[in-house]
Structures are given as C-alpha cells and as structure tokens.
Design a protein around this motif. Sequence first.
Motif, PDB file in Angstrom:
ATOM      1  N   LEU A 139       0.831  -1.204   0.000  1.00  0.00           N
ATOM      2  CA  LEU A 139       0.000   0.000   0.000  1.00  0.00           C
ATOM      3  C   LEU A 139       0.865   1.253   0.000  1.00  0.00           C
ATOM      4  O   LEU A 139       0.616   2.207  -0.750  1.00  0.00           O
ATOM      5  N   ARG A 140       1.867   1.260   0.864  1.00  0.00           N
ATOM      6  CA  ARG A 140       2.756   2.426   0.940  1.00  0.00           C
ATOM      7  C   ARG A 140       3.474   2.661  -0.378  1.00  0.00           C
ATOM      8  O   ARG A 140       3.645   3.798  -0.815  1.00  0.00           O
ATOM      9  N   ASP A 141       3.896   1.571  -1.018  1.00  0.00           N
ATOM     10  CA  ASP A 141       4.573   1.703  -2.310  1.00  0.00           C
ATOM     11  C   ASP A 141       3.641   2.328  -3.344  1.00  0.00           C
ATOM     12  O   ASP A 141       4.072   3.165  -4.160  1.00  0.00           O
ATOM     13  N   GLU A 142       2.367   1.916  -3.346  1.00  0.00           N
ATOM     14  CA  GLU A 142       1.398   2.486  -4.284  1.00  0.00           C
ATOM     15  C   GLU A 142       1.202   3.979  -4.024  1.00  0.00           C
ATOM     16  O   GLU A 142       1.167   4.782  -4.965  1.00  0.00           O
ATOM     17  N   ILE A 143       1.056   4.344  -2.766  1.00  0.00           N
ATOM     18  CA  ILE A 143       0.852   5.755  -2.413  1.00  0.00           C
ATOM     19  C   ILE A 143       2.086   6.576  -2.768  1.00  0.00           C
ATOM     20  O   ILE A 143       1.982   7.692  -3.298  1.00  0.00           O
TER      21      ILE A 143
END
Length: 227
Positions: A139-143
């Motif tokens: 999720l953090r990578d996507e954001i």
Amino acid sequence: MRNDLLIVEDLLLLLLDDETGTPAAAGTLPYTLGGAVLAELALLGRVETGDPSALNGPRIIAVGDGPLPDPVLQAAYDRIAEKTQRVQPLLLAIGGDLWKTLTDRLIERGLIRREKKRVLGLFPMTRLPAADTRHEAALRDEIRAVLVEDKTPDPRTAAVTALLSASGALPALRPTLAWSAKVYKRAKEIENGNWGAEAVNAAVVRTAAAIAVSTAVVAVTVTTTTT
C-alpha cells in the motif's frame, strides 16, 4: 496486494504505528474511518451526494438494491437507507464504533496482533503492533508512486490517499515520504478529487471524491476546535 480488505481496513493499517499500534491523527480517527466506509459505498455505486453547499456537508443518499459484500458496509448502508443525513454527523455515526470491529478483523487476518502487558507491573496496557507488514508495505509503495512519481491512482488508492491527506496523517507514514512542496501539492490535488480515473464510472468517482473532500473539511474543523 490482498483484495479481501475494505478501504477502511487499508486506511487503518496505514494509520497504526507498526511497533505500538497507536493510530496517527487519533483525534479525527472516527471521522476518517467513517469517510472511508462512505467512500467505498460510493465506489460500489450505493450512495450518492446531494445539496453540497449546505451546513454540515452534503446529504448522503442510499441508492441501489441487494446485499453488500461486507457487514461493515451493510450496516452503514442500512443506517443511511433508514434516514438520509448530512455527511458530518454521519461520519461520526458510522466511524465512532468501528475501532474495535476493525482491529479485531485485522487481528483475525494476521495483520496485527494484540499484546497485553502491565506498565510498572501495575497498569494494564494493550498494544497492537504489526504482525505481517507485506500488504501494508505494498500500500505504501502504491501511495508513494502516486505522490512522488505522479502515477495515476486507481480509485481505491486515490480514496486512501485522499483520506490520509484529509486526516493530516500523511507525514506520519513510515517509512516517511520524500516530503516536498510537489508532494504536498499532489496530495492536496487528490484530496480535492483530482483522481484522474477516467476508466471508471465518472459519477461514482465524483461521489467518492466529494465524500473525501467533506471528510477533510470535517477533520480540519474538529482539529481547529479542539486545539
């Protein structure tokens, strides 16, 4: 990434400190969680907004038929269907009681764990540290790709990013973003509904974005009045 989690569960995972389980932006957490549930209902085409300029935000209107795929979403939808309400009181009505439900669900999924201990041997304390961080890391990578690399977000990622920005918690993400004026501006664009999601139903995305904007307004109001 896992696809069996709600937007509100993704959001809470990102807000929880991985070591202690303490949520960032705790003062506005119920409103942010309520906004995430409403945003998901909007993306499913089950709520619409009306009268956006009114006090306490737009009215949230239940639409569509049939059961929803999750009891959290169904309970929120049933509340809206029973009585159309303005977004501000509805955010608290939906999000105010979600903490225990959501943390129990994340524990059951093995994403966080519950630790009980005593401080100084006397005072009971419960911690909710991370147990499996792979989904959260994705999720953090996507954001990060959306905010730093200008990647066009899918509607779910846009909703999570908008609500993180609305809550004021984006700077608290770990590992931290390469914070800059450009990243701040990009986050605010998404918070304000510039999701760039032309491939999906535009009306559905506009409704979800409007809810994220309303959540941001409420969060700012709550923060201002309590400081």
